[in-house]
Design an enzyme around this catalytic site. Structure first.
Site, PDB file in Angstrom:
ATOM      1  N   MET A 128      28.309   1.649  39.931  1.00 11.85           N
ATOM      2  CA  MET A 128      27.190   0.724  39.816  1.00 11.85           C
ATOM      3  C   MET A 128      26.228   1.269  38.762  1.00 11.85           C
ATOM      4  O   MET A 128      26.014   2.472  38.666  1.00 11.85           O
ATOM      5  CB  MET A 128      26.490   0.564  41.166  1.00 11.85           C
TER       6      MET A 128
ATOM      7  N   LYS B 195      34.486  -3.953  31.649  1.00 14.29           N
ATOM      8  CA  LYS B 195      34.359  -4.410  30.264  1.00 14.29           C
ATOM      9  C   LYS B 195      33.646  -3.333  29.461  1.00 14.29           C
ATOM     10  O   LYS B 195      32.963  -2.454  29.995  1.00 14.29           O
ATOM     11  CB  LYS B 195      33.593  -5.732  30.177  1.00 14.29           C
TER      12      LYS B 195
ATOM     13  N   GLY C  73      30.060  -3.524  33.761  1.00 11.50           N
ATOM     14  CA  GLY C  73      30.199  -4.863  34.317  1.00 11.50           C
ATOM     15  C   GLY C  73      30.637  -4.967  35.751  1.00 11.50           C
ATOM     16  O   GLY C  73      31.086  -6.034  36.168  1.00 11.50           O
ATOM     17  N   GLY C  74      30.523  -3.914  36.540  1.00 13.06           N
ATOM     18  CA  GLY C  74      31.061  -3.923  37.892  1.00 13.06           C
ATOM     19  C   GLY C  74      30.627  -5.099  38.744  1.00 13.06           C
ATOM     20  O   GLY C  74      31.450  -5.860  39.248  1.00 13.06           O
TER      21      GLY C  74
ATOM     22  N   GLY D  76      26.644   1.317  35.540  1.00  8.07           N
ATOM     23  CA  GLY D  76      27.340   2.060  34.497  1.00  8.07           C
ATOM     24  C   GLY D  76      27.438   1.343  33.165  1.00  8.07           C
ATOM     25  O   GLY D  76      27.905   1.915  32.186  1.00  8.07           O
TER      26      GLY D  76
ATOM     27  N   ASP E  16      26.258 -11.736  32.295  1.00 15.31           N
ATOM     28  CA  ASP E  16      27.612 -11.334  31.907  1.00 15.31           C
ATOM     29  C   ASP E  16      28.703 -12.022  32.720  1.00 15.31           C
ATOM     30  O   ASP E  16      29.888 -11.898  32.391  1.00 15.31           O
ATOM     31  CB  ASP E  16      27.779  -9.814  32.050  1.00 15.31           C
TER      32      ASP E  16
END
Length: 290
Positions: free
Chosen positions: A97, A13, A102-103, A99, A138
């Site tokens: 990770m 996202k 949204g991972g 970043g 999120d």
């Protein structure tokens, strides 16, 4: 229970804008942000079984499985419903990770949506989002699967329809902890609240960007470079930055100018999540209501 292996997208996202409006009495930040999905992300391949156990591969160095958001999501779903089924889950990890795209939250949401389908639990999006909110702020937007305007501490979601532009997303080689940004004394915390209509008609910005650029020179350097070519911003609290374009070819032409040692990709914004589309396909194949 559906026992055949199924593969599910876990999309990235972007926060197209992010403004911090104040703080609640218990210290959380009130914000206004616009989420949009990308047609790029991780993949989860899941095989349901009757073991009652959740196995996750591959192992992630320095992260016990019980701390992985995918495992936490599956375990929370079992506890919420009393489900005694299990699953083998394989993660094809593409997204970085830390970043800001949204991972981990996306992984958790994909696990919830997929296992709700495979275990045939019949929970609604609202029920899954409630479980997800306990895992991360999120997660609900990924569960619901529609681009959204978020307010409050991120829990108030209104579906939105931003333009589905093309983006060049660049990840500077730094890991940024969200807590470090939100506790910084110089962070802007008093941006006036505005209506979604006003925000969509205004130039987009990110209140975290100034602080991140100040304390992370690599982010500042990469964002300065992107701004030569297109409107560009930080997403979330970083470290990823993105530039927006009207076509894939424009974005890819700038991508080609990046050094080989820079991590970057081109993707299109999506107002309906690839996860939601995949679920609809599986439901259609099973002749179940969407």
């Amino acid at each position: 229970m559906i026992t055949s292996p199924t593969t599910w997208p876990s999309p990235a996202k972007l926060n197209l804008f992010l403004y911090i409006n104040g703080r609640t009495d218990n210290g959380y930040h009130e914000l206004q942000t616009l989420f949009q999905f990308l047609d790029h992300g991780d993949q989860l391949t899941i095989t349901a079984n009757d073991s009652g156990h959740i196995t996750l591969t591959p192992d992630i160095v320095d992260l016990p499985v019980e701390q992985n958001l995918i495992w936490k999501a599956a375990n929370a779903l079992q506890k919420k419903t009393g489900c005694t089924l299990g699953a083998n889950i394989h993660l094809n990890k593409i997204l970085p990770m830390g970043g800001g795209i949204g991972g981990g939250s996306s992984n958790a949401a994909t696990a919830l949506v997929a296992l709700n389908f495979l275990w045939q639990l019949g929970l609604s999006d609202d029920e899954l989002a409630d479980i997800g909110l306990k895992l991360g702020a999120d997660v609900p937007v990924f569960v619901r699967g529609h681009a959204a305007f978020a307010e409050g501490v991120g829990e108030k979601l209104t579906p939105a329809q931003p333009e589905e532009k093309w983006y060049l997303v660049v990840r500077p080689d730094v890991h940024i902890a969200t807590v470090d940004i939100f506790t910084h004394p110089q962070l802007t915390r008093n941006t006036p609240k505005r209506s979604l209509e006003t925000l969509l008609d205004s130039e987009y910005g990110n209140d975290c960007e100034k602080i991140v650029r100040m304390i992370h020179p690599k982010v500042d350097k990469q964002l300065s470079w992107l701004l030569q070519y297109a409107p560009s911003r930080l997403t979330g609290t970083g470290s990823c930055v993105f530039a927006e374009f009207n076509s894939r070819s424009e974005a890819e032409s700038i991508l080609a100018q990046l050094s080989d040692n820079v991590s970057a990709f081109v993707a299109q914004g999506r107002n309906i999540s690839p996860l939601k589309e995949t679920l609809a396909d599986y439901l259609s194949a099973q002749n179940r209501p969407i």
